[in-house]
Design an enzyme around this catalytic site. Structure first.
Site, mmCIF file in Angstrom:
data_model
loop_
_atom_site.group_PDB
_atom_site.id
_atom_site.type_symbol
_atom_site.label_atom_id
_atom_site.label_comp_id
_atom_site.label_asym_id
_atom_site.label_seq_id
_atom_site.Cartn_x
_atom_site.Cartn_y
_atom_site.Cartn_z
ATOM 1 N N ASP A 455 0.822 -1.212 0.000
ATOM 2 C CA ASP A 455 0.000 0.000 0.000
ATOM 3 C C ASP A 455 0.857 1.263 0.000
ATOM 4 O OD1 ASP A 455 -2.705 -0.744 -0.208
ATOM 5 O OD2 ASP A 455 -2.588 -1.626 1.789
ATOM 6 N N CYS A 502 6.517 -5.718 6.229
ATOM 7 C CA CYS A 502 5.717 -6.931 5.982
ATOM 8 C C CYS A 502 5.081 -6.944 4.601
ATOM 9 C CB CYS A 502 4.669 -7.125 7.068
ATOM 10 S SG CYS A 502 3.462 -5.807 7.119
HETATM 11 C C1 PEP Z 1 0.859 -3.960 2.561
HETATM 12 O O1 PEP Z 1 0.053 -3.098 2.216
HETATM 13 O O2 PEP Z 1 2.046 -3.973 2.217
HETATM 14 C C2 PEP Z 1 0.398 -5.056 3.444
HETATM 15 C C3 PEP Z 1 1.244 -5.892 3.995
HETATM 16 O O3 PEP Z 1 -0.932 -5.172 3.628
HETATM 17 P P1 PEP Z 1 -1.929 -5.812 2.533
HETATM 18 O O4 PEP Z 1 -1.113 -6.337 1.408
HETATM 19 O O5 PEP Z 1 -2.703 -6.847 3.248
HETATM 20 O O6 PEP Z 1 -2.745 -4.617 2.162
HETATM 21 MG MG MG Z 2 -1.860 -2.940 3.183
#
Ligand code: PEP
Ligand code: MG
Length: 544
Positions: A455, A502
């Protein structure tokens, strides 16, 4: 060649001969008894024998595969000794004058039906456990030794369904793959297959068993869920290529398991796993994860027809914490909205859903949903080392509000006499440019940051992460994205807090050195990437 498609629940691909699993027979000849007392004694004897057998299997599995896999046999022992179950069986023997075998079969069927009708997928899967234990007691009653299927060569084991006991007692060395015509992805059998690292496919459908015979050649792909019966040359070649890759990967696994994530100059970093289900914790452990860096809790909501209750959530969080036995587990609160939609939330259609009422914004707008999740999380916190992480933070006031709600939840639990841990750490995701830019202020409020680069890239570069046409404009290595990560790391450390990554970028080996130089403390990746990442870390020299 014939192709069948089921649910791939584990591993890579295997080629070999089909072996049709012979189910132990639970045929019951006599249903009525003339001596209830004698039938009761027969039942109690068979029950105790079953408990003893399970104890032996538990110890064996504990030694071979560890606590996480052995636990199911402890659960089976407890289930056999369950007071309600025993009272129901003895009641049927006494009142309905049934034979011990028939009383066990009837009672187990009722209990299994009760589990099957439960909302919670995990509890539904327990119906199989009841079936498993009842078959064991019955075979002890009929005096039929629990015939284990003896494999004389390496084979693909096919069955309508396999119980955990059947799965675990198969000779692992001779089992190339499992295929079942029924079965669920969350069953313990699937979990066991994953941790035994054996390719497995479930739910292939009834026709499959009708089409196969012992000795037929097949290729089973545990990730795509495909089964190629009598494969042609091209399919075989594809399989050999994948097998070569797997062998390479396995060698890597063996060498690096148990080793530290340490650079040549002695800098250490944590490598954690991203998971989306309770079963993911097993895969994480199997790949030697130091902990769970991101449990995407929204999958519990997405798999459900209605809001998961506090109890259902507690069960899931507790399971993950227990499986990780004291290793850090970071559970992210609900990140629903944008591309992750569940009808029952009744969210209105938005022009720009990625910029809409998602994640923490939804939680702060509909606090009753948030509070249920937080209560479940705090209640689960006594079972391990829990971190709670909040997604899509953009402003300081949001974090202040979250902390206020967390305090209220703790007071509420205290007033109700419900235990929770005082050492739960609270962190936020850095996935908006705003959060990175005010990270100096945010770092004072929380215990850790975790950068969601998926994101963060989308919002920094103003590129919809779901739009394939934008691919050439999406550059997660963009200087702007890296600067925001660096800034967040500096601010976290200024206030003595740790920072992880992450998002998918955490597994990008071309950036591992950059992240280490930024002082990133933890990288959380898909379990299969843990060991390749460890290998990359161990080759880096930050003195260079
Ligand atoms: C991200 O946005 O990098 C993340 C780990 O969350 P998601 O991919 O679940 O939006
Ligand atoms: Mg995310």
């Amino acid at each position: 060649m014939k192709i069948f498609k089921g649910k791939g629940v584990s591993g890579t691909a295997a080629e070999g001969k089909i072996f049709i699993y012979k189910k132990r027979s639970a045929k019951i000849d006599c249903m009525e008894s003339s001596d209830s007392e004698a039938e009761k004694q027969r039942f109690l004897l068979a029950r105790d024998r079953s408990v003893e057998q399970l104890g032996r299997i538990y110890n064996d599995v504990l030694a071979r595969l560890g606590e996480a896999d052995a636990a199911i046999f402890e659960i089976h022992q407890m289930l056999i000794e369950d007071e309600d179950l025993n009272a129901a069986i003895l009641g049927r023997i006494e009142n309905d004058r049934l034979t011990a075998e028939y009383a066990v079969a009837r009672t187990a069927r009722d209990f299994a039906q009760m589990f099957s009708s439960m909302e919670d997928e995990y509890m539904r899967a327990r119906a199989e456990d009841v079936k498993d234990i009842s078959e064991r007691i019955i075979s002890n009653l009929t005096g039929e030794a629990k015939e284990e299927n003896v494999l004389t060569e390496r084979v693909i084991v096919c069955a309508e369904d396999l119980t955990p006991s059947e799965t675990i007692t198969l000779d692992k060395e001779k089992t190339l793959a499992f295929v079942t015509s029924r079965g669920s992805v969350n069953s313990h059998t699937a979990i066991l297959a994953r941790s035994m690292n054996i390719p497995a496919v479930t739910a292939v459908g009834e026709d499959f068993l009708k089409e196969i015979s012992d000795g037929d050649e097949a290729i089973v792909d545990g990730s795509s869920g495909e089964i190629f019966l009598s494969p042609d040359e091209k399919t075989r070649e594809g399989f050999y290529k994948r097998r070569a890759e797997r062998i390479k990967q396995n060698e890597l696994l063996q060498q690096l398991k148990g080793k530290e994530n340490i650079t040549l100059d002695g800098t250490k970093i944590e490598i954690f796993a991203n998971i989306g289900s309770v079963g993911g914790a097993d895969t994480a452990l199997q790949n030697d994860a130091g902990g769970i860096g991101l449990f995407r809790s929204e999958f519990l909501y997405l798999e459900s027809e209605d809001y998961p209750t506090e109890e259902q959530q507690l069960e899931a969080y507790k399971s993950v914490l227990e499986k990780m036995s004291g290793k850090r587990v970071i559970i992210r609160t609900l990140d629903i909205g944008a591309d992750k939609q569940a009808d029952y939330f009744g969210l209105k259609r938005e022009e720009n859903p990625a910029l809409g009422l998602r994640a923490i914004r939804l939680c702060l707008t509909r606090p009753e949903i948030f509070r249920t999740q937080l209560r479940a999380l705090y209640r689960a916190s006594v079972y391990g080392k829990l971190g709670i992480m909040f997604p899509m933070i953009a402003s300081v006031w949001e974090v202040e509000k979250i902390l206020e709600i967390c305090n209220e939840i703790k007071l509420e639990l205290k007033a109700e006499g419900i235990r929770y841990s005082e050492s739960v750490s609270l962190g936020i995701m850095i996935e908006t440019p705003a959060a990175a830019l005010v990270s100096d202020k945010l770092a004072r409020l929380v215990d850790f940051f975790s950068v969601g680069t998926n994101d963060l890239t989308q919002y920094t570069l103003a590129c919809d992460r779901l739009e394939p046409e934008l691919e050439k404009f999406v550059d997660p290595h963009h200087e702007a994205v890296l600067s925001l990560i660096r800034m967040s790391a500096q601010n976290a450390h200024r206030h003595g807090k740790w920072i992880g990554i992450c998002g998918e970028l955490a597994a990008d080996l071309s950036l591992t050195e950059t992240f280490l130089r930024m002082g990133i403390d933890e990288l959380s990746v898909t379990p299969a990437f843990i060991l390749p990442l460890r290998e990359a870390v161990r080759k880096i020299d930050l003195r260079a």
